[in-house]
Design an enzyme around this catalytic site. Structure first.
Site, PDB file in Angstrom:
ATOM      1  N   HIS A  25       0.812  -1.266  -0.059  1.00 51.31           N
ATOM      2  CA  HIS A  25      -0.005   0.022  -0.083  1.00 51.31           C
ATOM      3  C   HIS A  25       0.823   1.181  -0.055  1.00 51.31           C
ATOM      4  CE1 HIS A  25      -3.373  -2.437   0.782  1.00 51.31           C
ATOM      5  NE2 HIS A  25      -3.979  -1.604   0.737  1.00 51.31           N
ATOM      6  N   LYS A  83     -14.123  -8.526  -9.149  1.00 54.31           N
ATOM      7  CA  LYS A  83     -13.102  -9.449  -9.910  1.00 54.31           C
ATOM      8  C   LYS A  83     -12.520 -10.506  -8.977  1.00 54.31           C
ATOM      9  CE  LYS A  83      -9.795  -8.770 -13.516  1.00 54.31           C
ATOM     10  NZ  LYS A  83      -9.248  -7.669 -14.120  1.00 54.31           N
ATOM     11  N   ASP A  84     -12.183 -10.263  -7.864  1.00 50.98           N
ATOM     12  CA  ASP A  84     -11.517 -11.203  -6.984  1.00 50.98           C
ATOM     13  C   ASP A  84     -12.735 -12.212  -6.501  1.00 50.98           C
ATOM     14  OD1 ASP A  84      -9.127 -10.055  -6.892  1.00 50.98           O
ATOM     15  OD2 ASP A  84      -9.241  -8.763  -5.206  1.00 50.98           O
ATOM     16  N   SER A 117      -0.234  -0.799  -6.065  1.00 49.71           N
ATOM     17  CA  SER A 117      -0.032  -1.981  -7.206  1.00 49.71           C
ATOM     18  C   SER A 117       0.753  -1.773  -8.407  1.00 49.71           C
ATOM     19  CB  SER A 117      -1.563  -2.845  -7.354  1.00 49.71           C
ATOM     20  OG  SER A 117      -2.124  -3.106  -6.289  1.00 49.71           O
ATOM     21  N   GLU A 133       6.227 -34.122  -1.746  1.00 45.09           N
ATOM     22  CA  GLU A 133       5.132 -33.570  -2.496  1.00 45.09           C
ATOM     23  C   GLU A 133       5.499 -32.751  -3.875  1.00 45.09           C
ATOM     24  OE1 GLU A 133       2.543 -34.943  -1.937  1.00 45.09           O
ATOM     25  OE2 GLU A 133       1.221 -33.659  -0.420  1.00 45.09           O
TER      26      GLU A 133
END
Length: 430
Positions: free
Chosen positions: A219, A247-248, A223, A291
């Protein structure tokens, strides 16, 4: 970060005004993920993976805490308690499958998030701290996942713990005492299982703390975006809510469809069959593998097969850890003034036809049984991996000719920027 045009939080009634005066949590949320946080208007779905990673962490913590209520970290009964969860605890099978597959989906999201950062050079100034904290988060998640893999106390759990902790034994002089100290003995047993369980429970909360710092650091400069061009005016941004919350939310819905399909229809697809056999120190599995999300790094570990000054095993340990630690210096290795891979033709070719195939080859070799072919492919992949970051990337930044950048984010989206033409573009205040 505060843009001059950012909306300010205004309490709607006396109660919210009182809350804002005593504990301004609504104001914090409004400014962090609400309408008070302007973000670039051109963020693609590749910017969804940060939110998805946060969701995965919450999912792992919730399911993990419930599973811990029924799990017994004792080498004599750990495997039986896992089976008890699967067979006797109400919805225990779903919780365990949700947790195990949640780890795989967590890493899938993290890798996509990292590759997005690599392609769009999100590690460059002024966002170096965001990237550095992100690498710390990745290391914490790797440590947590490794310790969690040991807890079912199956064959792969036991022998995976023996192999990985055995890496510390390769350190000259102090290696063996460190290995014994980590395990609490000469082989994985009760002490090691208790320690791994405690740390597996603790580290997700440490990770959550570092994620808060990661978001805080985000922040400050704001972004990044697909063009790599910084925000110049109000027309370059939209409020985070409702545009990116919607959108998220859509991205989360798609993620949940894939995740729940795996949990309910293919719950064991990503696991190893040998881990459904109780740990036996006297029976070594034919092919000990971690894994799938550790396979590229495991391939780097196994790529070193001959002694050169140092023992091959030590070179493998150095190579495996260095493959991640070099990400800490990435902001200073790539000196290109252009961020986005969209405008860097040479960088783009090496990324898609060099680095990505290299990672895929290493992933395949890490999960495959040892053979002449897989060892050779691992060695070639390892050599290219380090060459890409330490040699190719700095050289590209020196002589690559980037394509023309748009003047602003608005110009990249709409083809014109009236505010820029009129000279009304405001500079962001950081």
């Amino acid at each position: 970060m505060s843009f001059p045009w950012a909306k300010q939080y205004t309490p709607g009634n006396d109660f919210t005004k009182w809350i804002d005066e005593k504990l301004p949590l609504p104001r914090l949320v409004y400014n962090a993920v609400g309408a008070g946080y302007p973000v670039p208007r051109n963020l693609s779905y590749m910017w969804n993976f940060g939110v998805l990673a946060g969701f995965c962490l919450v999912l792992q913590i919730v399911t993990g805490v419930i599973l811990a209520m029924h799990y017994a970290p004792n080498a004599l009964v750990a495997f039986s308690s896992t089976e008890h969860i699967m067979r006797n605890v109400n919805w225990g099978w779903m919780l365990r499958y949700a947790h195990a597959n949640g780890a795989s989906f967590f890493f899938l999201v993290l890798y996509l998030h990292i590759f997005r950062g690599l392609y769009y050079s999100s590690y460059k100034a002024p966002r170096e701290m965001i990237w550095l904290l992100g690498v710390v988060i990745f290391l914490l998640v790797m440590a947590t996942a490794f310790m969690g893999y040991v807890l079912p106390w199956g064959q792969m759990s036991f022998w995976g713990a023996k192999v990985i902790t055995g890496l510390f034994g390769a350190i000259p002089l102090v290696g063996e005492p460190i290995q014994i100290w980590l395990l609490g003995g000469y082989a994985p047993d009760n002490a090691a299982l208790n320690r791994f369980f405690s740390l597996h429970f603790l580290l997700p909360f440490v990770t959550a703390g570092v994620i808060i710092l990661h978001i805080w650091a985000l922040h400050i400069p704001g972004s990044s975006n697909p063009t790599g061009v910084e925000v110049k005016s109000e027309s370059d941004t939209v409020p985070f809510h409702p545009y990116y919350t919607a959108k998220d939310g859509f991205g989360l819905g798609v993620f949940l469809i894939a995740y729940l399909a795996m949990v309910f229809f293919l719950p064991n697809f990503l696991g190893h069959a040998d881990n459904y056999i109780e740990a036996n120190p006297l029976a070594t599995p034919a092919n000990i593998v971690p894994e799938w999300y550790f396979w590229p790094f495991y391939a780097i570990l196994r790529a070193f097969t001959f002694d050169f000054i140092l023992p091959a095993k030590l070179w493998g340990v150095i190579g495996m850890f260095a493959s991640i630690l070099l990400w800490f210096i990435l902001p200073w290795l790539d000196r290109s003034p252009v961020r986005s891979g969209h405008y860097r033709p040479l960088f783009r070719k090496f990324f898609w036809f060099g680095l990505i195939p290299c990672i895929l080859v290493l992933g395949y070799c890490g999960g495959a049984p040892l053979s002449t072919f897989t060892i050779l492919a691992s060695q070639i992949g390892t050599a290219y991996y380090f060459l890409h970051f330490l040699v190719i990337l700095p050289l590209i930044s020196s002589f690559e000719k980037p394509e023309p950048l748009p003047y602003s984010i608005t110009e990249a989206v709409l083809g014109s920027d009236k505010q820029a033409v009129l000279g009304e573009n405001a500079q962001p205040a950081v």
